[in-house]
Design an enzyme around this catalytic site. Structure first.
Site, PDB file in Angstrom:
ATOM      1  N   GLY A 174      65.953  64.751  48.027  1.00 22.56           N
ATOM      2  CA  GLY A 174      65.481  64.626  49.399  1.00 22.56           C
ATOM      3  C   GLY A 174      64.544  63.440  49.570  1.00 22.56           C
ATOM      4  N   HIS A 205      45.391  70.739  58.410  1.00 18.65           N
ATOM      5  CA  HIS A 205      44.522  69.595  58.146  1.00 18.65           C
ATOM      6  C   HIS A 205      43.223  69.635  58.947  1.00 18.65           C
ATOM      7  CE1 HIS A 205      43.125  65.601  57.299  1.00 18.65           C
ATOM      8  NE2 HIS A 205      43.157  65.294  58.570  1.00 18.65           N
TER       9      HIS A 205
END
Length: 614
Positions: A151, A376
């Site tokens: 990927g 985050h």
């Protein structure tokens, strides 16, 4: 004990010192001068730098290795009392994994029907699965498997980060790297795919080609097919073959779509964990779609793994800015006494990005709240606002973070601004986005505890804005009874002291202070004391994946979200997500390349704060 000379790793045991040796041309063949090495330890991480890599020393090391091998064949193996690994701090957990102790047995474990065992797998050496002979000369003490090896994330980030750690000496020389995918390719094919993405440090280019070749020789591919249970058995057998029966720890990095995580983890748990060391599993955000799906995912993971084995990775948390938050606060007396509502007026956390690529199917399904804010932004605030931990142990830090998250007031729609960028050249939103998927989020958060009561924490994060910016601004209160008030003009807001922690565009620490302009008269100016990293430190800043992968290897989990942190974060955001689902909250359109929704400026004004625009 394992000592690394240049790119050659020569293991030897303490028992080998007992052998009588003939005098050698190289003086004192059994001593490494104490002034040739030094060690540095921080947060449990040992780095030992060894000098003197001449020909004589290489020969002595080779001789010790040969003598140890002869000793190993004629004596029963003994466990060294003390073992030091150069530039590597793998946890010495004995013959047990992190799920609990296992039997210290050298017998082959019998697998359920349909699974491939190490007895069946050696035939792969003759099947042509590997285009080149496998390097089994050194038994690895650590194996790292990348699930989804072909990927884009694996090719562009994970493998380059692993090679950077290997090149810098933070991985053992004989590490095993395993790529797992559904593609029918050989070891050489995988090596060719990733080779073009691997680079050596700009500021450290010694033996680059040799290190690259060594890393690729230690990289293997497993075709998992469509049945992950059988595929994980294949992976386990291949890893056991390379490990050669030695005690080896394993790390599994799941670079797979969210819908595949549970199936892969279940098969991995039952078919690919080692019984002779610890096992750790890494997977990417987002960690669920909402509170309920996240809870179900967590319970499923905990039914297969223990909490200490699970590392939920968010690459943005590996930035040096985040790592520096606790250092600046807890190691500087100039900041720590000021870190409360008494002196701080507000905190602003900014993460804005220019839209350089298509958001894709993933982002259109999750939006910026689930993708950026949940992990985050809230983790940054938790690290910034937490109480001093009792130690730098990861669990102690996470204990303090979760207290902050549980103290954050649930968001209300009146304190939130959502936006979505317009498609370029038109008045409609981008067709790749689904309905009300927000690409911009601004909010005012409040932490209801004794330290931060009444201090607003402002968030601004969005895509397609005027510039890419990552920074934290801590604005202090005005000086009470300031005798210089008349000298500062009418705009007192521009005269406040600020601590600015900036990551993008240029990493820096800035302190804004008031000072007198040179010359006659009394005129004050607000100036910045500037620590610009690129001027101060002549070095290449490691990628965030390197930092986080090294933390996983070391068992340092303070930048990875624990299950109770996940739950606390969802509790903060769930009211807003519910309002979006019910279409009870408006999403403001904003121009691509602009500053975002105008409503954000009204939100700051409502809370008595002027948003700072450089």
């Amino acid at each position: 004990m394992s000592v690394s000379f240049s790119s050659t790793s020569l293991p030897f045991s303490e028992s080998s010192f007992a052998f009588q040796r003939q005098p050698h041309l190289c003086s004192n063949p059994l001593t490494v001068a104490s002034n040739n090495f030094h060690s540095v330890t921080c947060r449990g991480r040992l780095a030992l730098n060894v000098g003197g890599t001449g020909l004589c020393r290489r020969f002595r090391g080779f001789k010790l290795w040969v003598l140890e091998r002869l000793n190993f064949q004629f004596q029963s193996p003994k466990q060294p009392k003390n073992r030091i690994r150069i530039e590597n701090n793998l946890e010495n957990s004995g013959l047990s994994n992190e799920k609990g102790p296992v039997s210290d047995s050298s017998s082959i474990l019998h697998a359920p029907d349909g699974m491939v065992t190490s007895m069946d797998y050696p035939s792969l050496l003759q099947t042509g699965l590997s285009a080149t002979p496998m390097d089994v000369s050194g038994k690895p003490s650590l194996c790292i498997s990348v699930i989804g090896a072909t990927g884009e994330l694996a090719k562009s980030k994970i493998f380059p980060a692993l090679f950077a750690l290997y090149y810098s000496g933070f991985l053992p020389e004989n590490v095993g790297i395993f790529g797992y995918s559904r593609k029918d390719i050989t070891d050489e094919d995988l090596r060719s795919i990733i080779a073009s993405t691997l680079t050596c440090r700009v500021d450290h280019q010694e033996n680059c080609a040799d290190k690259l070749d060594a890393f690729l020789r230690r990289t293997y591919h497993i075709n998992g097919g469509c049945d992950n249970k059988y595929g994980m058995s294949m992976l386990n057998a291949r890893m056991e073959q390379i490990e050669g029966g030695s005690k080896t720890n394993r790390i599994f990095y799941l670079s797979v779509p969210q819908e595949a995580v549970l199936d892969v983890t279940a098969c991995l748990s039952s078919s690919a964990q080692t019984q002779k060391g610890w096992n750790r599993i890494i997977f990417e955000k987002p960690f669920g779609f909402d509170a309920l799906s996240s809870y179900r995912m967590t319970q499923y993971l905990l039914s297969n793994f223990e909490e200490k084995q699970i590392y939920r990775i968010d690459h943005l948390l590996g930035r040096n800015l985040i790592e520096n938050l606790t250092v600046l606060r807890f190691s500087n007396l100039v900041f720590e006494p000021l870190w409360s509502r008494t002196y701080i007026d507000n905190v602003q956390v900014i993460l804005s990005e220019d839209l350089t690529k298509h958001p894709g199917r993933y982002f259109s399904g999750y939006g910026i709240i689930r993708d950026i804010v949940h992990s985050h932004i809230l983790q940054t605030i938790a690290l910034l606002a937490m109480e001093p931990p009792v130690s730098l142990d990861g669990e102690d830090i996470r204990n303090e973070k979760v207290k902050v998250l549980r103290s954050i007031r649930k968001l209300e729609p009146k304190d939130v601004i959502l936006g979505q960028y317009r498609a370029s050249g038109g008045a409609k939103v981008d067709t790749c986005l689904n309905g009300l998927t927000p690409t911009y989020f601004a909010a005012a958060l409040y932490i209801d505890n004794a330290r931060w009561d009444g201090v607003p924490f402002f968030i601004k994060t969005g895509l397609g804005l005027i510039k890419h910016q990552m920074e934290i601004r801590i604005q202090f209160r005005n000086v009470p009874g300031n005798v210089y008030r008349e000298c500062m003009g009418h705009n007192m807001d521009r005269a406040v002291n600020e601590l600015i922690l900036r990551d993008v565009p240029d990493e820096a620490i800035l302190v804004r202070v008031n000072n007198k302009v040179p010359g006659l008269g009394l005129q004050l100016d607000s100036s910045e004391l500037n620590l610009l990293y690129k001027d101060k430190y002549n070095m290449e800043v490691p990628d965030s994946y390197e930092q986080l992968l090294l933390d996983v290897i070391d068992g340092d989990n303070h930048l990875f979200m624990r299950s109770d942190e996940l739950e606390a974060a969802w509790n903060i955001l769930t009211p807003i997500l519910n309002e979006i689902d019910k279409e009870n909250i408006s999403v403001e359109l904003y121009e691509m390349g602009g500053r975002g929704p105008v409503g954000a400026y009204y939100l700051w004004a409502k809370h008595g704060v002027r948003w700072v625009e450089d």
